[in-house]
Design a protein around this motif. Structure first.
Motif, mmCIF file in Angstrom:
data_model
loop_
_atom_site.group_PDB
_atom_site.id
_atom_site.type_symbol
_atom_site.label_atom_id
_atom_site.label_comp_id
_atom_site.label_asym_id
_atom_site.label_seq_id
_atom_site.Cartn_x
_atom_site.Cartn_y
_atom_site.Cartn_z
ATOM 1 N N ALA A 185 0.825 -1.213 0.000
ATOM 2 C CA ALA A 185 0.000 0.000 0.000
ATOM 3 C C ALA A 185 0.858 1.261 0.000
ATOM 4 N N GLY A 186 2.183 1.085 0.041
ATOM 5 C CA GLY A 186 3.085 2.229 -0.039
ATOM 6 C C GLY A 186 3.482 2.820 1.297
ATOM 7 N N LEU A 187 3.169 2.141 2.384
ATOM 8 C CA LEU A 187 3.522 2.671 3.697
ATOM 9 C C LEU A 187 4.967 2.326 4.043
ATOM 10 N N SER A 188 5.626 3.226 4.734
ATOM 11 C CA SER A 188 6.989 2.989 5.206
ATOM 12 C C SER A 188 6.950 2.097 6.443
ATOM 13 N N THR A 189 8.064 1.522 6.782
ATOM 14 C CA THR A 189 8.106 0.675 7.980
ATOM 15 C C THR A 189 7.830 1.502 9.238
ATOM 16 N N GLU A 190 8.175 2.777 9.228
ATOM 17 C CA GLU A 190 7.896 3.626 10.378
ATOM 18 C C GLU A 190 6.391 3.784 10.574
ATOM 19 N N VAL A 191 5.676 3.988 9.484
ATOM 20 C CA VAL A 191 4.219 4.129 9.564
ATOM 21 C C VAL A 191 3.593 2.776 9.901
ATOM 22 N N MET A 240 0.802 10.920 -0.533
ATOM 23 C CA MET A 240 0.831 10.182 -1.788
ATOM 24 C C MET A 240 0.177 11.000 -2.904
ATOM 25 N N ASP A 241 -0.954 11.643 -2.596
ATOM 26 C CA ASP A 241 -1.629 12.490 -3.586
ATOM 27 C C ASP A 241 -0.731 13.647 -4.021
ATOM 28 N N GLU A 242 0.006 14.233 -3.088
ATOM 29 C CA GLU A 242 0.930 15.318 -3.423
ATOM 30 C C GLU A 242 2.026 14.822 -4.360
ATOM 31 N N ARG A 243 2.554 13.623 -4.086
ATOM 32 C CA ARG A 243 3.582 13.050 -4.965
ATOM 33 C C ARG A 243 3.032 12.793 -6.362
#
Length: 116
Positions: free
Chosen positions: A55-61, A95-98
C-alpha cells in the motif's frame, strides 16, 4: 517455528524477516541455541506487513498502524483505534501530493518533447 519455516510459509526472505524484526515490526524469541523462534501469529503479522508495504507505507508508519491490524481473509483489516484514520489519511495526502508533482513533471517533460 524457525526463520526458515516462516520464510517458506510466507514467501518472504529470511533477510526481510530479520529486517522487519530490526524495525520492531516482528518479534521472535530465542532458543537455547540462539536461533530465532517465531509463534504461529508471525505468519499473520508478516502477511499484514507485506500488504501494508504494498500500500506504499513505510516501515515507520507500519509500526504505528500494525497494532491496530487484525487478520482477515481479504488481507489486513483494522480496529479503528485512536489516530489510525489520521495516520492513514496523512499518508494518503502525501501520496496524492507526490502524484500531482509527478503529473506536473510529466507535463513539463512532454512539453519539452513537442518543441522543435
Amino acid at each position: 517455528m524457525l526463520i526458515g519455516e516462516l520464510s517458506r510459509r510466507t514467501g518472504v526472505s529470511a533477510r526481510s524477516l530479520r529486517y522487519y524484526e530490526a524495525q520492531g515490526l516482528l518479534s521472535a524469541g530465542r532458543g537455547a541455541n540462539g536461533y530465532r523462534a517465531y509463534g504461529e501469529e508471525a505468519v499473520v503479522t508478516v502477511t499484514q506487513i507485506r500488504a501494508l508495504l504494498r500500500a506504499g507505507l513505510s516501515t515507520e508508519v507500519i509500526a504505528q498502524v500494525l497494532p491496530c491490524a487484525r487478520d482477515s481473509p481479504q488481507g489486513p483489516a483494522f480496529d479503528w483505534c485512536a489516530e489510525l484514520r489520521e495516520i492513514l489519511g496523512g499518508e494518503l495526502a502525501v501520496m496524492d501530493e507526490r502524484i500531482e508533482s509527478l503529473r506536473l513533471s510529466r507535463g513539463a517533460l512532454a512539453g519539452l518533447l513537442t518543441k522543435p
